[in-house]
Design an enzyme around this catalytic site. Structure first.
Site, PDB file in Angstrom:
ATOM      1  N   THR A   1      -4.607  -6.723  -3.480  1.00  0.00           N
ATOM      2  CA  THR A   1      -4.415  -7.342  -2.201  1.00  0.00           C
ATOM      3  C   THR A   1      -3.964  -6.175  -1.215  1.00  0.00           C
ATOM      4  O   THR A   1      -4.372  -6.044  -0.202  1.00  0.00           O
ATOM      5  CB  THR A   1      -3.228  -8.405  -2.323  1.00  0.00           C
ATOM      6  OG1 THR A   1      -4.065  -9.292  -3.362  1.00  0.00           O
ATOM      7  CG2 THR A   1      -3.468  -9.174  -0.967  1.00  0.00           C
ATOM      8  N   VAL A   2      -2.963  -5.716  -1.539  1.00  0.00           N
ATOM      9  CA  VAL A   2      -2.344  -4.459  -0.717  1.00  0.00           C
ATOM     10  C   VAL A   2      -2.895  -3.443  -0.251  1.00  0.00           C
ATOM     11  O   VAL A   2      -3.123  -3.034   0.908  1.00  0.00           O
ATOM     12  CB  VAL A   2      -0.814  -4.237  -1.106  1.00  0.00           C
ATOM     13  CG1 VAL A   2      -0.168  -3.362  -0.018  1.00  0.00           C
ATOM     14  CG2 VAL A   2       0.006  -5.538  -1.166  1.00  0.00           C
TER      15      VAL A   2
ATOM     16  N   LYS B   1       9.199  -1.540  -5.889  1.00  0.00           N
ATOM     17  CA  LYS B   1      10.512  -1.374  -5.639  1.00  0.00           C
ATOM     18  C   LYS B   1      11.100  -1.247  -7.105  1.00  0.00           C
ATOM     19  O   LYS B   1      12.236  -0.622  -7.133  1.00  0.00           O
ATOM     20  CB  LYS B   1      11.094  -2.901  -5.306  1.00  0.00           C
ATOM     21  CG  LYS B   1      10.395  -4.133  -5.958  1.00  0.00           C
ATOM     22  CD  LYS B   1       9.499  -4.645  -4.911  1.00  0.00           C
ATOM     23  CE  LYS B   1       8.615  -5.757  -5.649  1.00  0.00           C
ATOM     24  NZ  LYS B   1       7.479  -6.043  -4.707  1.00  0.00           N
TER      25      LYS B   1
ATOM     26  N   GLY C   1       8.950  -7.287   2.302  1.00  0.00           N
ATOM     27  CA  GLY C   1       7.509  -7.110   2.750  1.00  0.00           C
ATOM     28  C   GLY C   1       7.449  -6.424   4.419  1.00  0.00           C
ATOM     29  O   GLY C   1       7.614  -5.348   4.269  1.00  0.00           O
TER      30      GLY C   1
ATOM     31  N   ILE D   1       9.002  -6.885   7.072  1.00  0.00           N
ATOM     32  CA  ILE D   1      10.442  -6.395   7.800  1.00  0.00           C
ATOM     33  C   ILE D   1      10.672  -5.164   7.647  1.00  0.00           C
ATOM     34  O   ILE D   1      10.738  -4.547   6.629  1.00  0.00           O
ATOM     35  CB  ILE D   1      11.762  -7.372   7.227  1.00  0.00           C
ATOM     36  CG1 ILE D   1      11.155  -8.765   7.383  1.00  0.00           C
ATOM     37  CG2 ILE D   1      12.588  -7.211   8.224  1.00  0.00           C
ATOM     38  CD1 ILE D   1      12.114  -9.725   6.585  1.00  0.00           C
TER      39      ILE D   1
ATOM     40  N   GLY E   1      -0.681 -19.496  -7.503  1.00  0.00           N
ATOM     41  CA  GLY E   1      -0.431 -17.890  -7.429  1.00  0.00           C
ATOM     42  C   GLY E   1       0.769 -17.129  -6.940  1.00  0.00           C
ATOM     43  O   GLY E   1       0.625 -15.761  -6.411  1.00  0.00           O
TER      44      GLY E   1
ATOM     45  N   GLU F   1       4.764 -13.863 -10.343  1.00  0.00           N
ATOM     46  CA  GLU F   1       4.307 -12.599 -11.168  1.00  0.00           C
ATOM     47  C   GLU F   1       3.723 -12.846 -12.244  1.00  0.00           C
ATOM     48  O   GLU F   1       4.068 -13.974 -12.876  1.00  0.00           O
ATOM     49  CB  GLU F   1       5.496 -11.624 -10.916  1.00  0.00           C
ATOM     50  CG  GLU F   1       6.353 -11.266  -9.816  1.00  0.00           C
ATOM     51  CD  GLU F   1       5.471  -9.996  -9.226  1.00  0.00           C
ATOM     52  OE1 GLU F   1       4.849  -9.463  -9.879  1.00  0.00           O
ATOM     53  OE2 GLU F   1       6.226  -9.801  -8.247  1.00  0.00           O
TER      54      GLU F   1
ATOM     55  N   LYS G   1      15.141  -4.850  -5.340  1.00  0.00           N
ATOM     56  CA  LYS G   1      15.149  -4.685  -3.716  1.00  0.00           C
ATOM     57  C   LYS G   1      16.718  -4.517  -3.224  1.00  0.00           C
ATOM     58  O   LYS G   1      17.053  -3.627  -2.311  1.00  0.00           O
ATOM     59  CB  LYS G   1      14.576  -5.751  -2.948  1.00  0.00           C
ATOM     60  CG  LYS G   1      12.943  -6.007  -3.446  1.00  0.00           C
ATOM     61  CD  LYS G   1      12.485  -7.216  -2.984  1.00  0.00           C
ATOM     62  CE  LYS G   1      10.967  -7.322  -3.239  1.00  0.00           C
ATOM     63  NZ  LYS G   1      10.533  -8.962  -2.957  1.00  0.00           N
TER      64      LYS G   1
END
Lengths: 428, 428
Positions: free
Chosen positions: B14-15, B107, B136, B138, B189, B192, B207
């Site tokens: 996706t990313v 991360k 994400g 931010i 979904g 993880e 994080k």
């Protein structure tokens, strides 16, 4: 050993002294983070004899900020005097043309002369940084220019004048009117020397013009910011808005319309349960929306010694680290002339009026609204006080022109006893 | 013409696809902002034949991400595979030792191997950027490392796992229990492959370890993060907390204590009307407190194609602009070993228990609390259900040790019918 970064600080008011304190207190930390010592070599202010609570005798003293800006032992002019003409502008120009970078907290200077100064900086290979000029301690310039550089920005919104937000939230909290709170702000030292900069929306409008330039790649155009202050907001509107689930904020909005760039700094209604609606007191908030990131909300203190000095230090550290970018995020000659929007984008509106207690009064009003193409989402009529009844409407999305036409038509019919108030509701 | 910045993208989930889309769509904008073209030269993923909805045939294909990292026509490895061992780590190390910069959203890799990778990057004169790894879209890494560089950071807090926050806010909104919502998240979904990464607090703990390293100049130490998931939060606690004016969040907190660095990722109560308390659904929030800036709150989407790609692009643009800084904000050899705090700083606690309906029951409990040095701020007893009554306490600031001692003593007396629950209340 790496060469130190040498600062000349012009202006030793609250912020200037805050910067001096941090540089003295945190020298080791700043060097660890930037890889080089950050030192003050010279300062400038009107009165050299005044006790400012920090030792200043280590630094050369210049009475003239232009002379400070030109000193050979200064790499960066830190301009904290304020004012968009005169000494501040002269000193910034002198610094740039003498090959020094500039860090400033001066939003008026950037909003009004930004294009000219950006061109001057680039012609001389220097940078101008101004994080402290917008929303105090919040790293909003950095977030917009760098962190969100991969986004096409779609809208920027902000509550960026703490004094106005303090007055508006205190009106709701205490039931005191605008005038009483305005006087209180004067006593507390919350107002600029010219209070219209605060309550007239000018100060916040400067900040919006800067954000709009970066967001949309346009020349800063403060003259195109539609300004409306908070002076006419009444307790009736505060409580009626609350009753409908809204709060009133002096809200800046910048967005592209089909025909030009819309820039407004005006009182708006926002949902009471939104981040903007929940913002109380002197705190600032900026909302940035982009095609990829969706929505980012940044909140923090908009003024004060520590927060503003924090923003100045962030810029100084960037320069020490060698981060260099054009003033408004892209080269000045690439910034576009943005025609002011012909018409702001449609939005829901809040309308408050008082109707005379006559049969058919509400029918006449709703007929006018309908004729102007305004459709009603919600309506509330309250218990009568003597001969007139307060009535509130929340409309569906309407153009400002339709609302203005309706206000004009409503003046002509004989059932509206007090001139209606119309405030835009910003969807957030 | 300036030299293009050439990317090799490893991982086309996706990313990765989000990043490809932005670079294809916004080429002109990115070049205007950074001063040079940003181009993709090669990509890597397991299955070359899969249709990913964007044209990829312009790019060289590498099945092996290490081979991608070493290509002569790649300046920056964009690592979007994930996982803290194996291919991701190998590719990142190969990139650094081959003289390429790295941008990653990983991360776990940074939290666990951050020190080693930072040393490797610096030995090779390269940078590692990881804005997308924390919260994400931010720009929190940038804000902390750069915007707030003039601050001694005093505390960092964050709600940084959207799935946990979704479950906790839906428990309150819908009255469904943890298990039902966990299953719903699986269907949607939101989880993880190993759901314990989410609901066990591990992902958010990674994080936090990264933020703590930057904030406090310490080596990232994920093993020292005290982790507690949300699996045992009951509807009773959600509603009891709400009744006392709080919300329960999986909250990360990092702060220095007199004896070491405190890093916790645990369920905590926060005031319902605070920005953290008002945070609903999958949105993330990070709160940064510094000696100068006071408090900054950053809010935005913590996951998803667009927001995560936005953060990756921010890092890429910084590299294109020539911004270079050490991985955790200062040189790796200057990062300190931070002993884990011996004890977390005292705080108010929320205690929930059920007392048997016997004379003197409450007196026995309050006596135990008093003996453990715990003083009571507020107490509520609810109507009896059969033979036991729910009782809630909010304590004044207490040490965790006192609370644990009280819990142990309470087990021994015969009036507490259900084992008490204790949750820290974080002052925000």
């Amino acid at each position: 050993m790496t060469k130190p970064l040498r600062l000349g600080i012009a202006g030793l008011g609250t912020v200037g002294i805050g910067v001096v304190k941090i540089i003295r207190r945190q020298a080791a930390m700043l060097e660890a983070r930037t890889g080089r010592p950050i030192v003050i070599t010279a300062v400038s202010a009107r009165d050299a004899s005044k006790d400012r609570g920090v030792p200043l005798s280590d630094y050369a003293w210049e009475t003239d900020p232009v002379a400070l800006a030109k000193r050979d032992d200064v790499d960066v002019l830190v301009e904290l005097m304020g004012g968009h003409e005169g000494a501040a502008k002269d000193a910034v120009e002198a610094a740039l043309t003498s090959g020094k970078d500039v860090v400033t907290a001066n939003k008026a200077l950037l909003a009004i002369h930004g294009q000219e100064l950006a061109e001057c900086a680039e012609a001389n290979g220097r940078v101008i940084r101004f994080e402290a000029g917008v929303a105090g301690g919040i790293p909003v310039i950095k977030s917009l220019t760098e962190g969100l550089a991969g986004n096409e920005i779609t809208r920027v919104m902000g509550v960026m004048n703490g004094t106005c937000n303090y007055i508006l939230t205190q009106m709701e909290a205490t039931g005191q009117g605008y005038n009483a709170l305005f006087e209180e702000c004067g006593r507390l030292g919350y107002l600029e020397a010219d209070p219209n900069l605060d309550v007239g929306g000018i100060d916040a409008g400067h900040k919006l013009a800067i954000l709009a330039s970066i967001a949309f790649g346009t020349k800063p155009a403060f003259d195109d910011v539609q300004l409306e202050g908070i002076q006419r907001i009444s307790l009736e509107d505060i409580s009626a808005a609350a009753d409908m689930g809204f709060r009133i904020k002096l809200l800046g909005v910048a967005q592209r319309t089909g025909r030009g760039l819309e820039q407004r700094m005006t009182p708006c209604l926002v949902p009471a349960n939104s981040p903007l609606g929940q913002l109380e007191g002197g705190t600032n908030m900026v909302v940035i929306e982009g095609d990829a990131v969706e929505q980012i909300v940044l909140r923090g203190p908009g003024a004060g010694e520590g927060p503003t000095a924090s923003a100045v230090l962030g810029d100084i550290c960037d320069i020490a680290r060698g981060f260099r970018l054009p003033t408004f995020g892209q080269p000045a000659e690439m910034l576009q002339d943005a025609p002011a929007a012909q018409a702001e984008l449609p939005a829901p509106f809040y309308l408050r009026m008082a109707l005379q207690d006559k049969p058919g009064a509400l029918a006449k009003v709703t007929a006018v609204l309908g004729e102007c193409g305004i459709s009603i989402d919600r309506m509330r009529q309250y218990g009568h006080s003597e001969t007139s009844a307060p009535v509130l409407f929340v409309t569906h999305k309407s153009s400002r022109a339709s609302i203005d036409q309706a206000l004009e038509e409503l003046e002509k019919i004989d059932v509206v006893s007090v001139a209606p108030v119309a405030l835009r509701i910003e969807t957030v």
